[in-house]
Structures are given as structure tokens and as C-alpha cells.
Design a protein around this motif. Sequence first.
Motif, short mmCIF file in Angstrom:
data_model
loop_
_atom_site.label_atom_id
_atom_site.label_comp_id
_atom_site.label_asym_id
_atom_site.label_seq_id
_atom_site.Cartn_x
_atom_site.Cartn_y
_atom_site.Cartn_z
N CYS A 112 0.84 -1.20 0.00
CA CYS A 112 0.00 0.00 0.00
C CYS A 112 0.87 1.25 0.00
O CYS A 112 2.07 1.20 0.28
CB CYS A 112 -0.94 0.02 1.21
N LEU A 113 0.22 2.36 -0.32
CA LEU A 113 0.90 3.65 -0.36
C LEU A 113 0.29 4.65 0.62
O LEU A 113 0.93 5.63 0.99
CB LEU A 113 0.82 4.23 -1.78
N ALA A 114 -0.94 4.40 1.07
CA ALA A 114 -1.71 5.41 1.82
C ALA A 114 -0.94 6.02 2.99
O ALA A 114 -0.89 7.24 3.11
CB ALA A 114 -3.04 4.82 2.29
N PRO A 115 -0.32 5.22 3.89
CA PRO A 115 0.53 5.86 4.89
C PRO A 115 1.84 6.26 4.23
O PRO A 115 2.62 5.41 3.83
CB PRO A 115 0.75 4.76 5.94
N ARG A 116 2.05 7.55 4.09
CA ARG A 116 3.26 8.01 3.43
C ARG A 116 4.49 7.69 4.27
O ARG A 116 4.41 7.49 5.48
CB ARG A 116 3.19 9.52 3.19
N ASN A 117 5.64 7.66 3.62
CA ASN A 117 6.89 7.45 4.33
C ASN A 117 7.03 8.47 5.44
O ASN A 117 6.76 9.66 5.24
CB ASN A 117 8.07 7.57 3.36
N ILE A 118 7.44 8.04 6.62
CA ILE A 118 7.60 8.93 7.76
C ILE A 118 8.88 9.74 7.56
O ILE A 118 9.98 9.20 7.54
CB ILE A 118 7.68 8.14 9.07
N ALA A 119 8.73 11.05 7.41
CA ALA A 119 9.88 11.93 7.24
C ALA A 119 10.46 12.29 8.60
O ALA A 119 9.74 12.35 9.60
CB ALA A 119 9.47 13.19 6.49
N GLY A 120 11.76 12.51 8.64
CA GLY A 120 12.37 12.86 9.92
C GLY A 120 13.70 13.56 9.75
O GLY A 120 14.40 13.37 8.75
N CYS A 121 14.05 14.38 10.74
CA CYS A 121 15.39 14.96 10.77
C CYS A 121 16.36 13.92 11.32
O CYS A 121 15.96 12.81 11.68
CB CYS A 121 15.39 16.23 11.62
N VAL A 122 17.63 14.27 11.44
CA VAL A 122 18.62 13.30 11.90
C VAL A 122 18.45 12.99 13.39
O VAL A 122 18.82 11.91 13.85
CB VAL A 122 20.05 13.80 11.60
N GLY A 123 17.88 13.91 14.15
CA GLY A 123 17.57 13.65 15.54
C GLY A 123 18.77 13.61 16.47
O GLY A 123 19.89 14.00 16.11
N ALA A 124 18.52 13.11 17.69
CA ALA A 124 19.52 13.16 18.76
C ALA A 124 20.69 12.20 18.56
O ALA A 124 21.65 12.24 19.34
CB ALA A 124 18.85 12.88 20.11
N ASP A 125 20.64 11.35 17.56
CA ASP A 125 21.80 10.51 17.27
C ASP A 125 22.99 11.36 16.81
O ASP A 125 24.14 10.92 16.86
CB ASP A 125 21.46 9.48 16.19
N HIS A 126 22.68 12.58 16.33
CA HIS A 126 23.75 13.45 15.84
C HIS A 126 23.57 14.90 16.30
O HIS A 126 24.53 15.51 16.78
CB HIS A 126 23.81 13.41 14.31
N CYS A 127 22.38 15.44 16.17
CA CYS A 127 22.17 16.88 16.37
C CYS A 127 22.21 17.27 17.85
O CYS A 127 21.51 16.68 18.68
CB CYS A 127 20.84 17.30 15.75
#
Length: 339
Positions: A112-127
Amino acid sequence: MKSNMMENIRDIDINKLRKNCFRQSKVPGEFMFQMRAPGGTVEAKHLLLVHEIAQKYGNGNFHFGTRQTFNVMGIKYENIEKVNAMVEDYIKEIEIERCKLDLDVDNCGYPCLAPRNIAGCVGADHCIKANAKVPALANKIEKVIFPSNYHIKVAIAGCPNDCVKAHMTDFGILGVTIPQYNENRCVGCEACLRACKHHSTDALTFKNGVITRNENLCIGCGECIEACPTRAFVRSKEVFYRVLIGGRTSKKSPRVGKIFVDFITEDVLLAILKNWESFSAHVLNGSPKYLHGGHLMDMAGYKTFKELMLKDIKLNPEAKVAARVNWTEMEYKANYNVK
């Protein structure tokens, strides 16, 4: 021969292929394939697969999708089954092994396509600014929303700076913290005050040698924590989240999302998102349609949305819920002087 080819192209089920993550091109019979990458992070080894598909069955190019998918362009209709077979192991590794989905995977590609890919920043692993580990949270949310025939867009930012533009999606999630202050470590340098005033909401005051935080103004960004040279301010042990709803880009009615819940825990966040499918089914009478989540919220109204999305959920003590939501949409009207 050309006539037969055009007849075959007209017989292609575009909607079925779109559900399979293939998007129609302006060139008849050609498609763009979208490979999911929850949280926008995958191991670099998978770039070899993208390269192989692009060279073997595409036009040699790929596009970094606006929702952080690997988009391979120029795939001929007759090669779609071959591409699906190539990504079988990739889907198993990402969706089953990494995101722990209970999903039957074969050589037929995405279900399916309905739930789009979850976009995200790099987060606390780096920033250094981030309060939350974004890719790890994206994996958990992927398990909750995918697969489904009900449309939803989710974006995660590690802090309220919102580098991923979570304000412009159905569910925008921001990692926040509740700053913990130890006045015995405070030297009164006022670095936290300057940081909060310059970068955030000016929620801090300094009086009689003690910093006071206005809880009604504080947005949990953590700027005071980063600025403090003596660690008088530290992050809370628990990571909290702010959820924005109803944001969208649009030709007709773009708008910025508004706060739905604030300072909720991860468990509460996942429980809320689990209610999305039942909410959508309620609004659409059990018949999924290609409608953005914000439109479903509009159709239901905030009161019903809040009731169904928070159904059977026990909020953590720190949580806040918006009493009402007032969206302001961009209006396109004839406000120009026309001669």
C-alpha cells in the motif's frame, strides 16, 4: 504495432500501481518507484540497490523524494514485476527486521501507499539541539501505521526548531523536554536567558540569584540546556512529544498545523496514532479514499477528532490537550486591482 502498444497502455490500472508505490509519469507507460525509508535513515549499503534498479530498469536517475523516499524514475510498465522482485529483501529488512512489522512479504512489492513514508530529521543521534532520537521513533510509528489503506502523513523533528517542516503535515511530531533546574549549580551568568530570548520564547527570568521558568511560555526546546555552562539546566530523563495536526501544503488551502497534544510520552504518542485507522474508518464509513488526513479532521470536526483519537488512552500527568483548534488557511481571493 504502435496502436497495439497504446491499447496496452490504456489498459494499465494506474490506481493499482500507485497503491504498489509506482507513480505515473508524463511518459505513457513509464513510472516512478518510491522506496520507503522510515525516518529518512537507512544503511548506506542500500544505495547499491537503488543504483542497480535505476541503471537496470530506470533511466539512470533517482530523486530524493520530498518525503525522504528513494524515487527511481523511468521504469517501464513491463519491468514493474522485476523491480518488485528486486526489492523483496529490502522490504523484509526495513519493514520486518527493523520496524518489526507483522507483514507478509513476497515478490509483489509494497502492499500500500496510503501511509506516506515517515519523514524525519537526523535527531539526537547526531544533532546537539535534538531532544528525541528520530529514526528509532520512526521505526516504531511505522509499525503502527503501515500497512493501511487510510491516508496519513507523519513527520518527526527532534526539537521545536522543526527542520523537517512537521508543521506542514497531518501529524507533526516534535521532540521536547522539560528542563530540570538545579539552582545550586547556577552561577547567574544568564546565558540561558539570552539563549531563550534570542532563539525561543523568552520564558526565563532571573531574580534574587534564581532562574524562574514560565511553564506557560516554555516550549520544551532545550536551548537553555545547551547554553548553560555549569549544567544547572539538564534535560528531563523522559523524552516528551508535541503533536501538531492538520498541517498541509495545497494549491487550494495550505495551512500550518496546530498543537493537539503537548508533553506526552512515547507510549501515549503511539497509542494515539494507533487510533488513526479507526478514526478514518469512522469518517469515511469504512471506505478508504485518497484524502489527506487534514481533510478528514475537517470533516469530523475537532471535538469528534479529539474524542476518537484519545479513546481509551490514559494520558501521562505532564500531558496537555488543546481545548479547541482554530486553523488559519491561506486564502486566494481577487484582492488585486484589475484594470
